[in-house]
Design a protein around this motif. Sequence first.
Motif, mmCIF file in Angstrom:
data_model
loop_
_atom_site.group_PDB
_atom_site.id
_atom_site.type_symbol
_atom_site.label_atom_id
_atom_site.label_comp_id
_atom_site.label_asym_id
_atom_site.label_seq_id
_atom_site.Cartn_x
_atom_site.Cartn_y
_atom_site.Cartn_z
ATOM 1 N N ILE A 63 22.323 -47.030 -34.227
ATOM 2 C CA ILE A 63 22.329 -46.653 -35.638
ATOM 3 C C ILE A 63 20.887 -46.586 -36.132
ATOM 4 O O ILE A 63 20.154 -47.579 -36.072
ATOM 5 C CB ILE A 63 23.140 -47.649 -36.482
ATOM 6 C CG1 ILE A 63 24.587 -47.681 -35.992
ATOM 7 C CG2 ILE A 63 23.076 -47.281 -37.962
ATOM 8 C CD1 ILE A 63 25.444 -48.726 -36.667
ATOM 9 N N CYS A 64 20.497 -45.419 -36.624
ATOM 10 C CA CYS A 64 19.149 -45.211 -37.154
ATOM 11 C C CYS A 64 19.041 -45.963 -38.485
ATOM 12 O O CYS A 64 19.885 -45.784 -39.367
ATOM 13 C CB CYS A 64 18.890 -43.722 -37.355
ATOM 14 S SG CYS A 64 17.351 -43.373 -38.226
ATOM 15 N N PRO A 65 18.014 -46.807 -38.665
ATOM 16 C CA PRO A 65 17.877 -47.547 -39.922
ATOM 17 C C PRO A 65 17.463 -46.676 -41.098
ATOM 18 O O PRO A 65 17.596 -47.090 -42.243
ATOM 19 C CB PRO A 65 16.776 -48.572 -39.598
ATOM 20 C CG PRO A 65 15.979 -47.946 -38.519
ATOM 21 C CD PRO A 65 16.957 -47.120 -37.718
ATOM 22 N N VAL A 66 17.003 -45.458 -40.829
ATOM 23 C CA VAL A 66 16.559 -44.565 -41.901
ATOM 24 C C VAL A 66 17.695 -43.654 -42.354
ATOM 25 O O VAL A 66 18.024 -43.583 -43.527
ATOM 26 C CB VAL A 66 15.344 -43.725 -41.449
ATOM 27 C CG1 VAL A 66 14.920 -42.753 -42.536
ATOM 28 C CG2 VAL A 66 14.185 -44.631 -41.051
ATOM 29 N N THR A 67 18.329 -42.953 -41.408
ATOM 30 C CA THR A 67 19.364 -41.979 -41.753
ATOM 31 C C THR A 67 20.768 -42.564 -41.697
ATOM 32 O O THR A 67 21.705 -41.953 -42.180
ATOM 33 C CB THR A 67 19.323 -40.776 -40.796
ATOM 34 O OG1 THR A 67 19.649 -41.225 -39.471
ATOM 35 C CG2 THR A 67 17.949 -40.118 -40.819
ATOM 36 N N ARG A 68 20.933 -43.718 -41.055
ATOM 37 C CA ARG A 68 22.233 -44.383 -40.839
ATOM 38 C C ARG A 68 23.139 -43.548 -39.939
ATOM 39 O O ARG A 68 24.345 -43.729 -39.908
ATOM 40 C CB ARG A 68 22.941 -44.708 -42.162
ATOM 41 C CG ARG A 68 22.127 -45.516 -43.144
ATOM 42 C CD ARG A 68 21.681 -46.847 -42.655
ATOM 43 N NE ARG A 68 22.808 -47.708 -42.299
ATOM 44 C CZ ARG A 68 22.714 -48.777 -41.527
ATOM 45 N NH1 ARG A 68 21.568 -49.108 -41.023
ATOM 46 N NH2 ARG A 68 23.758 -49.495 -41.244
ATOM 47 N N GLN A 94 19.974 -50.329 -34.338
ATOM 48 C CA GLN A 94 20.981 -51.310 -33.948
ATOM 49 C C GLN A 94 21.916 -50.670 -32.930
ATOM 50 O O GLN A 94 22.460 -49.595 -33.158
ATOM 51 C CB GLN A 94 21.780 -51.766 -35.165
ATOM 52 C CG GLN A 94 22.898 -52.723 -34.841
ATOM 53 C CD GLN A 94 23.750 -53.035 -36.062
ATOM 54 O OE1 GLN A 94 23.445 -52.633 -37.177
ATOM 55 N NE2 GLN A 94 24.820 -53.747 -35.838
ATOM 56 N N SER A 95 22.120 -51.338 -31.809
ATOM 57 C CA SER A 95 22.998 -50.830 -30.758
ATOM 58 C C SER A 95 24.462 -51.076 -31.123
ATOM 59 O O SER A 95 24.803 -52.139 -31.640
ATOM 60 C CB SER A 95 22.664 -51.545 -29.443
ATOM 61 O OG SER A 95 23.554 -51.161 -28.441
ATOM 62 N N VAL A 96 25.316 -50.069 -30.871
ATOM 63 C CA VAL A 96 26.750 -50.205 -31.132
ATOM 64 C C VAL A 96 27.541 -49.617 -29.965
ATOM 65 O O VAL A 96 27.134 -48.633 -29.356
ATOM 66 C CB VAL A 96 27.180 -49.488 -32.439
ATOM 67 C CG1 VAL A 96 26.614 -50.173 -33.656
ATOM 68 C CG2 VAL A 96 26.800 -48.028 -32.429
ATOM 69 N N ASP A 97 28.652 -50.253 -29.628
ATOM 70 C CA ASP A 97 29.576 -49.712 -28.631
ATOM 71 C C ASP A 97 30.509 -48.734 -29.329
ATOM 72 O O ASP A 97 30.984 -48.997 -30.433
ATOM 73 C CB ASP A 97 30.391 -50.829 -27.974
ATOM 74 C CG ASP A 97 29.544 -51.713 -27.078
ATOM 75 O OD1 ASP A 97 28.626 -51.178 -26.420
ATOM 76 O OD2 ASP A 97 29.787 -52.928 -27.035
ATOM 77 N N LEU A 98 30.767 -47.602 -28.679
ATOM 78 C CA LEU A 98 31.636 -46.582 -29.253
ATOM 79 C C LEU A 98 32.920 -46.491 -28.435
ATOM 80 O O LEU A 98 32.866 -46.492 -27.198
ATOM 81 C CB LEU A 98 30.927 -45.225 -29.254
ATOM 82 C CG LEU A 98 29.615 -45.183 -30.028
ATOM 83 C CD1 LEU A 98 28.907 -43.858 -29.803
ATOM 84 C CD2 LEU A 98 29.872 -45.394 -31.507
#
Length: 121
Positions: A63-68, A94-98
Amino acid sequence: MVRLLSHALHADLTTPEGEDRIDTVLEGAWQELVTRGLLQPTGDGRMLPLDKLAFAPMKRGWICPVTRRILDTTFQGLTLVPAGSPTDETAVCQSVDLPVYDVPFGGESDDYLGLNADGSG
């Protein structure tokens, strides 16, 4: 790309040494792409041939902290750093599992319920 490398390598772009570090990395990356044959020469320059492309489902994103927005690839977990003086708050993703479903909409045949993976509507 330059700001991203500058942040990741802690290179100060206002100094000749910082500029040289970034130039060396970019030149090395270009040479690798050309040497490995990933970029084919054309009349207008070089291009990545379409037959060299492949697609795969994303199992992890950042997840990009600027554009979300969810990014499929990052360099050292960093987003393309916005202009100005980047900080970890504006650069670190932030890393996320999809979830990867074997059938569309998790197998739900009702169009309305299929919009949510858990069927809660």
